[in-house]
Design an enzyme around this catalytic site. Structure first.
Site, PDB file in Angstrom:
ATOM      1  N   ASP A  32     -14.919 -15.311 -75.828  1.00  0.00           N
ATOM      2  CA  ASP A  32     -13.703 -16.035 -76.193  1.00  0.00           C
ATOM      3  C   ASP A  32     -12.535 -15.065 -76.035  1.00  0.00           C
ATOM      4  OD1 ASP A  32     -11.594 -17.245 -77.598  1.00  0.00           O
ATOM      5  OD2 ASP A  32     -12.966 -18.191 -79.027  1.00  0.00           O
ATOM      6  N   THR A  43       1.991 -23.510 -65.769  1.00  0.00           N
ATOM      7  CA  THR A  43       2.166 -24.877 -65.285  1.00  0.00           C
ATOM      8  C   THR A  43       3.639 -25.248 -65.167  1.00  0.00           C
ATOM      9  OG1 THR A  43       1.846 -27.179 -65.972  1.00  0.00           O
ATOM     10  CG2 THR A  43       1.883 -25.571 -67.718  1.00  0.00           C
ATOM     11  N   ASP A  44       3.920 -26.245 -64.331  1.00  0.00           N
ATOM     12  CA  ASP A  44       5.303 -26.744 -64.240  1.00  0.00           C
ATOM     13  C   ASP A  44       5.705 -27.522 -65.496  1.00  0.00           C
ATOM     14  OD1 ASP A  44       3.742 -29.032 -63.824  1.00  0.00           O
ATOM     15  OD2 ASP A  44       4.623 -29.546 -61.888  1.00  0.00           O
ATOM     16  N   GLU A  45       4.722 -27.899 -66.326  1.00  0.00           N
ATOM     17  CA  GLU A  45       5.046 -28.727 -67.502  1.00  0.00           C
ATOM     18  C   GLU A  45       5.928 -28.000 -68.509  1.00  0.00           C
ATOM     19  OE1 GLU A  45       1.921 -31.042 -69.178  1.00  0.00           O
ATOM     20  OE2 GLU A  45       0.929 -31.305 -67.262  1.00  0.00           O
ATOM     21  N   TYR A  89       0.392 -29.202 -75.432  1.00  0.00           N
ATOM     22  CA  TYR A  89      -0.145 -28.380 -74.340  1.00  0.00           C
ATOM     23  C   TYR A  89       0.964 -27.553 -73.700  1.00  0.00           C
ATOM     24  CZ  TYR A  89      -1.434 -27.250 -69.511  1.00  0.00           C
ATOM     25  OH  TYR A  89      -1.626 -26.595 -68.318  1.00  0.00           O
ATOM     26  N   LYS A  99       1.642 -23.458 -73.528  1.00  0.00           N
ATOM     27  CA  LYS A  99       1.738 -22.698 -72.265  1.00  0.00           C
ATOM     28  C   LYS A  99       3.099 -21.990 -72.196  1.00  0.00           C
ATOM     29  CE  LYS A  99      -0.817 -22.497 -69.271  1.00  0.00           C
ATOM     30  NZ  LYS A  99      -1.988 -21.611 -69.009  1.00  0.00           N
ATOM     31  N   LYS A 156      -9.152 -35.702 -66.108  1.00  0.00           N
ATOM     32  CA  LYS A 156      -7.852 -35.688 -65.437  1.00  0.00           C
ATOM     33  C   LYS A 156      -7.790 -36.877 -64.482  1.00  0.00           C
ATOM     34  CE  LYS A 156      -7.152 -31.774 -67.517  1.00  0.00           C
ATOM     35  NZ  LYS A 156      -7.661 -30.509 -67.094  1.00  0.00           N
ATOM     36  N   TYR A 174      -1.541 -45.398 -67.695  1.00  0.00           N
ATOM     37  CA  TYR A 174      -0.639 -45.274 -68.846  1.00  0.00           C
ATOM     38  C   TYR A 174       0.712 -45.917 -68.509  1.00  0.00           C
ATOM     39  CZ  TYR A 174      -3.899 -41.592 -70.436  1.00  0.00           C
ATOM     40  OH  TYR A 174      -4.992 -40.865 -70.823  1.00  0.00           O
ATOM     41  N   ASP A 226       1.099 -46.359 -73.319  1.00  0.00           N
ATOM     42  CA  ASP A 226       1.550 -45.124 -72.681  1.00  0.00           C
ATOM     43  C   ASP A 226       1.138 -43.898 -73.503  1.00  0.00           C
ATOM     44  OD1 ASP A 226       2.756 -43.640 -70.747  1.00  0.00           O
ATOM     45  OD2 ASP A 226       4.793 -44.384 -71.103  1.00  0.00           O
ATOM     46  N   GLY A 286       5.020 -39.300 -75.685  1.00  0.00           N
ATOM     47  CA  GLY A 286       5.885 -38.260 -75.107  1.00  0.00           C
ATOM     48  C   GLY A 286       5.653 -38.038 -73.624  1.00  0.00           C
TER      49      GLY A 286
HETATM   50  P1  NAD Z   1     -10.035 -26.161 -67.096  1.00  0.00           P
HETATM   51  O1  NAD Z   1      -9.858 -26.865 -68.388  1.00  0.00           O
HETATM   52  O2  NAD Z   1     -10.760 -26.836 -65.984  1.00  0.00           O
HETATM   53  O3  NAD Z   1     -10.744 -24.754 -67.327  1.00  0.00           O
HETATM   54  C1  NAD Z   1     -10.414 -23.894 -68.369  1.00  0.00           C
HETATM   55  C2  NAD Z   1     -11.491 -22.818 -68.488  1.00  0.00           C
HETATM   56  O4  NAD Z   1     -11.113 -21.926 -69.554  1.00  0.00           O
HETATM   57  C3  NAD Z   1     -12.869 -23.363 -68.834  1.00  0.00           C
HETATM   58  O5  NAD Z   1     -13.843 -22.751 -68.026  1.00  0.00           O
HETATM   59  C4  NAD Z   1     -13.053 -22.984 -70.298  1.00  0.00           C
HETATM   60  O6  NAD Z   1     -14.412 -22.771 -70.658  1.00  0.00           O
HETATM   61  C5  NAD Z   1     -12.240 -21.711 -70.381  1.00  0.00           C
HETATM   62  N1  NAD Z   1     -11.756 -21.437 -71.750  1.00  0.00           N
HETATM   63  C6  NAD Z   1     -11.130 -22.296 -72.587  1.00  0.00           C
HETATM   64  N2  NAD Z   1     -10.874 -21.700 -73.765  1.00  0.00           N
HETATM   65  C7  NAD Z   1     -11.329 -20.419 -73.666  1.00  0.00           C
HETATM   66  C8  NAD Z   1     -11.340 -19.302 -74.536  1.00  0.00           C
HETATM   67  N3  NAD Z   1     -10.832 -19.392 -75.780  1.00  0.00           N
HETATM   68  N4  NAD Z   1     -11.870 -18.143 -74.096  1.00  0.00           N
HETATM   69  C9  NAD Z   1     -12.397 -18.038 -72.851  1.00  0.00           C
HETATM   70  N5  NAD Z   1     -12.443 -19.078 -71.992  1.00  0.00           N
HETATM   71  C10 NAD Z   1     -11.913 -20.250 -72.386  1.00  0.00           C
HETATM   72  O7  NAD Z   1      -8.557 -25.759 -66.633  1.00  0.00           O
HETATM   73  P2  NAD Z   1      -7.882 -25.734 -65.182  1.00  0.00           P
HETATM   74  O8  NAD Z   1      -7.379 -27.078 -64.861  1.00  0.00           O
HETATM   75  O9  NAD Z   1      -8.783 -25.041 -64.261  1.00  0.00           O
HETATM   76  O10 NAD Z   1      -6.618 -24.806 -65.487  1.00  0.00           O
HETATM   77  C11 NAD Z   1      -6.711 -23.398 -65.398  1.00  0.00           C
HETATM   78  C12 NAD Z   1      -5.362 -22.803 -65.728  1.00  0.00           C
HETATM   79  O11 NAD Z   1      -4.383 -23.276 -64.822  1.00  0.00           O
HETATM   80  C13 NAD Z   1      -4.853 -23.147 -67.120  1.00  0.00           C
HETATM   81  O12 NAD Z   1      -4.209 -22.018 -67.653  1.00  0.00           O
HETATM   82  C14 NAD Z   1      -3.861 -24.268 -66.876  1.00  0.00           C
HETATM   83  O13 NAD Z   1      -2.868 -24.286 -67.866  1.00  0.00           O
HETATM   84  C15 NAD Z   1      -3.299 -23.877 -65.535  1.00  0.00           C
HETATM   85  N6  NAD Z   1      -2.802 -24.975 -64.696  1.00  0.00           N
HETATM   86  C16 NAD Z   1      -3.580 -26.069 -64.455  1.00  0.00           C
HETATM   87  C17 NAD Z   1      -3.094 -27.076 -63.606  1.00  0.00           C
HETATM   88  C18 NAD Z   1      -3.916 -28.298 -63.287  1.00  0.00           C
HETATM   89  O14 NAD Z   1      -3.410 -29.224 -62.662  1.00  0.00           O
HETATM   90  N7  NAD Z   1      -5.194 -28.344 -63.665  1.00  0.00           N
HETATM   91  C19 NAD Z   1      -1.823 -26.958 -63.039  1.00  0.00           C
HETATM   92  C20 NAD Z   1      -1.065 -25.825 -63.317  1.00  0.00           C
HETATM   93  C21 NAD Z   1      -1.559 -24.838 -64.139  1.00  0.00           C
HETATM   94  O1  TDX Z   2      -6.326 -41.991 -67.740  1.00  0.00           O
HETATM   95  C1  TDX Z   2      -5.225 -41.587 -67.332  1.00  0.00           C
HETATM   96  N1  TDX Z   2      -4.259 -42.490 -66.991  1.00  0.00           N
HETATM   97  C2  TDX Z   2      -3.022 -42.126 -66.544  1.00  0.00           C
HETATM   98  O2  TDX Z   2      -2.174 -42.974 -66.238  1.00  0.00           O
HETATM   99  C3  TDX Z   2      -4.930 -40.190 -67.202  1.00  0.00           C
HETATM  100  C4  TDX Z   2      -5.949 -39.152 -67.582  1.00  0.00           C
HETATM  101  C5  TDX Z   2      -3.676 -39.829 -66.753  1.00  0.00           C
HETATM  102  N2  TDX Z   2      -2.738 -40.761 -66.448  1.00  0.00           N
HETATM  103  C6  TDX Z   2      -1.406 -40.318 -65.973  1.00  0.00           C
HETATM  104  C7  TDX Z   2      -0.721 -39.311 -66.878  1.00  0.00           C
HETATM  105  C8  TDX Z   2       0.063 -38.473 -65.901  1.00  0.00           C
HETATM  106  O3  TDX Z   2       1.309 -39.079 -65.614  1.00  0.00           O
HETATM  107  O4  TDX Z   2      -1.625 -39.626 -64.743  1.00  0.00           O
HETATM  108  C9  TDX Z   2      -0.782 -38.466 -64.632  1.00  0.00           C
HETATM  109  C10 TDX Z   2      -1.644 -37.233 -64.487  1.00  0.00           C
HETATM  110  O5  TDX Z   2      -2.326 -37.039 -65.719  1.00  0.00           O
HETATM  111  P1  TDX Z   2      -3.310 -35.792 -65.965  1.00  0.00           P
HETATM  112  O6  TDX Z   2      -4.328 -35.755 -64.888  1.00  0.00           O
HETATM  113  O7  TDX Z   2      -3.767 -35.853 -67.390  1.00  0.00           O
HETATM  114  O8  TDX Z   2      -2.335 -34.566 -65.691  1.00  0.00           O
HETATM  115  P2  TDX Z   2      -0.964 -34.100 -66.388  1.00  0.00           P
HETATM  116  O9  TDX Z   2      -0.822 -34.633 -67.741  1.00  0.00           O
HETATM  117  O10 TDX Z   2       0.136 -34.369 -65.403  1.00  0.00           O
HETATM  118  O11 TDX Z   2      -1.247 -32.502 -66.485  1.00  0.00           O
HETATM  119  C11 TDX Z   2      -1.915 -31.808 -65.415  1.00  0.00           C
HETATM  120  O12 TDX Z   2      -1.015 -31.120 -64.589  1.00  0.00           O
HETATM  121  C12 TDX Z   2      -0.415 -29.959 -65.088  1.00  0.00           C
HETATM  122  C13 TDX Z   2      -2.971 -30.844 -65.935  1.00  0.00           C
HETATM  123  O13 TDX Z   2      -3.852 -31.529 -66.807  1.00  0.00           O
HETATM  124  C14 TDX Z   2      -2.366 -29.667 -66.624  1.00  0.00           C
HETATM  125  O14 TDX Z   2      -3.361 -28.736 -67.011  1.00  0.00           O
HETATM  126  C15 TDX Z   2      -1.418 -29.008 -65.669  1.00  0.00           C
HETATM  127  O15 TDX Z   2      -0.772 -27.959 -66.304  1.00  0.00           O
END
Ligand code: NAD
Ligand code: TDX
Length: 368
Positions: free
Chosen positions: A63, A135-137, A174, A178, A213, A231, A304, A307
């Site tokens: 962890d 992330t861009d969020e 979230y 970040k 996702k 949503y 929805d 937020g």
């Molecule tokens: P993910 O949820 O698929 O993976 C996260 C990983 O982190 C998992 O393997 C989990 O076991 C590990 N983890 C969680 N808590 C932990 C802890 N306390 N100690 C050690 N390991 C831990 O996430 P992802 O989508 O691959 O995102 C990876 C990174 O990229 C994140 O920092 C996220 O904020 C960022 N990011 C994601 C997206 C996206 O669209 N998925 C976009 C931009 C940035």
């Molecule tokens: O069931 C759904 N229905 C729906 O309408 C889900 C899961 C999502 N949505 C919408 C919400 C968002 O507008 O789709 C869009 C994408 O949703 P997610 O896949 O949950 O992504 P988002 O909330 O945009 O965040 C993602 O992009 C930025 C990643 O989860 C983050 O980790 C990353 O930082």
């Protein structure tokens, strides 16, 4: 073997992390790659079966909040670079359980930063020592000044895009967590001089993404003829990037990015959710040989997200102009590759959607 570098990648068993680990293990046999992951519900070692026996790869279950363990490992392995992806990453979960997000994303990042700083002070490695994936969020939500979309504009849905100097304005637990971790990383650069880099990327999609996702959840539901919970009205806009293009950008920036800098990563690829969902349905139906439009009836508009950010759009010109990065696939190519991968990897999908996760799914979405 004496390795040229020893790199710690956190969160390497997750979605993006597994692509980054695979890329580094294969591209840099002269580096030792240590994947540190807690293996939460989102961490899955099946994502890395193809490289798990590589001589330059090691997995370590821990962890990031556990400072002593992380610091001991980093000293033992003589780590001279950290790429930090471990995080809680799903916005809907953060709404239900914000504490877990603050713990891992804020305190976990701080614990890792502190361990990295102590190692860096012992070794004074010159290159990027701590690369934080964000992330861009964190920038909040953009307005939609062209709701109908206009491909001639800078962004089809509005001129404003997120730039590296856009003020932080996170809305969800979230993105707040970040944002906080990004500030801590910059503070460690400004206060202690540790060479850090932060990148803020748009929404990723591709193989091995946990099916909570939007894209993998909906591909799986279309495959199983289950409702697609859209949503609100599906009007929200997201900017999508193929995960391997993100991994390529991380590789480039880790090696060539300037210390203390921030880079935005994205591919100028804005999509309204409902348009993307229709394209996914068409792609899945075509690849499964179902009649065109057969699954459009699965679209179900639901309450929805609280937020719910209206629009994200990244301006990646700094990365393009300073380091020459650009995406390698179009969205149509990337989406087709992604849909094929999920349809071809039913065993992976079925494994991660059964058991504990199935319970989570019901809790989040009821019977929808
Ligand atoms: P993910 O949820 O698929 O993976 C996260 C990983 O982190 C998992 O393997 C989990 O076991 C590990 N983890 C969680 N808590 C932990 C802890 N306390 N100690 C050690 N390991 C831990 O996430 P992802 O989508 O691959 O995102 C990876 C990174 O990229 C994140 O920092 C996220 O904020 C960022 N990011 C994601 C997206 C996206 O669209 N998925 C976009 C931009 C940035
Ligand atoms: O069931 C759904 N229905 C729906 O309408 C889900 C899961 C999502 N949505 C919408 C919400 C968002 O507008 O789709 C869009 C994408 O949703 P997610 O896949 O949950 O992504 P988002 O909330 O945009 O965040 C993602 O992009 C930025 C990643 O989860 C983050 O980790 C990353 O930082």
């Amino acid at each position: 073997m004496e390795y040229k570098r020893s790199i710690l990648i956190t969160g390497g068993a997750g979605f993006i992390g597994s692509h980054v680990v695979r890329r580094f293990v294969k591209a840099y046999p002269e580096y030792r790659i240590i994947n540190l992951d807690k293996l939460t519900y989102a961490g899955n070692l099946d994502n890395l079966r193809d490289i798990e026996k590589a001589p330059n790869y090691r997995f370590f279950k821990a962890d990031i909040c556990d400072f002593e363990t992380v610091y001991d490992l980093m000293r033992q392995e003589r780590v001279d670079g950290v790429i930090h992806l471990a995080a809680e990453s799903h916005v809907d979960r953060s709404i239900k359980d914000p504490f877990t997000f603050a713990r891992t994303n804020v305190l976990g990042t701080l614990s890792l930063l502190q361990a990295a700083r102590l190692c860096w002070e012992e070794r004074k490695y010159e290159g990027c020592f701590f690369y934080h994936i964000s992330t861009d969020e964190v920038y909040g939500a953009l307005e939609m000044t062209r709701p109908e979309g206009d491909k001639d504009g800078r962004g089809p849905y509005g001129d404003l895009l997120f730039r590296e100097d856009t003020a932080y304005h996170p809305h969800s637990p979230y993105s707040a967590s970040k944002a906080s971790s990004d500030h801590f990383v910059r503070a460690f650069h400004d206060t202690y001089g540790m060479p850090t880099v932060v990148t803020n990327c748009s929404n990723n999609y591709g193989p091995y993404q946990f099916p909570e996702k939007l894209i993998p959840l909906f591909i799986n539901n279309i495959r199983n003829r289950k409702p697609l919970p859209v949503y609100g009205k599906g009007e929200n806009v997201r900017d999508w990037l193929y995960v391997e293009d993100h991994a390529a950008a991380i590789d480039l920036i880790f090696h060539q990015g300037a210390a203390g800098e921030t880079y935005n990563i994205g591919g100028f690829n804005e999509w309204k959710n409902i348009d993307l969902i229709r394209l996914m349905i068409a792609t899945v139906d075509r690849l499964l040989g179902r009649p065109e439009g057969a699954d459009l009836d699965l679209i179900t508009f639901v309450t929805d997200r609280a937020g719910h950010d209206l629009r994200y759009a990244i301006d990646p010109s700094k990365l393009r102009d300073t380091l020459g990065w650009k995406p390698s696939v179009t969205f149509e190519q990337g989406l087709e590759r992604t849909v094929r991968w999920y349809l071809d990897n039913k065993a992976w999908l079925d494994a991660v959607t059964s058991g504990a996760y199935a319970g989570y799914y019901e809790e989040m979405y009821g019977n929808r």
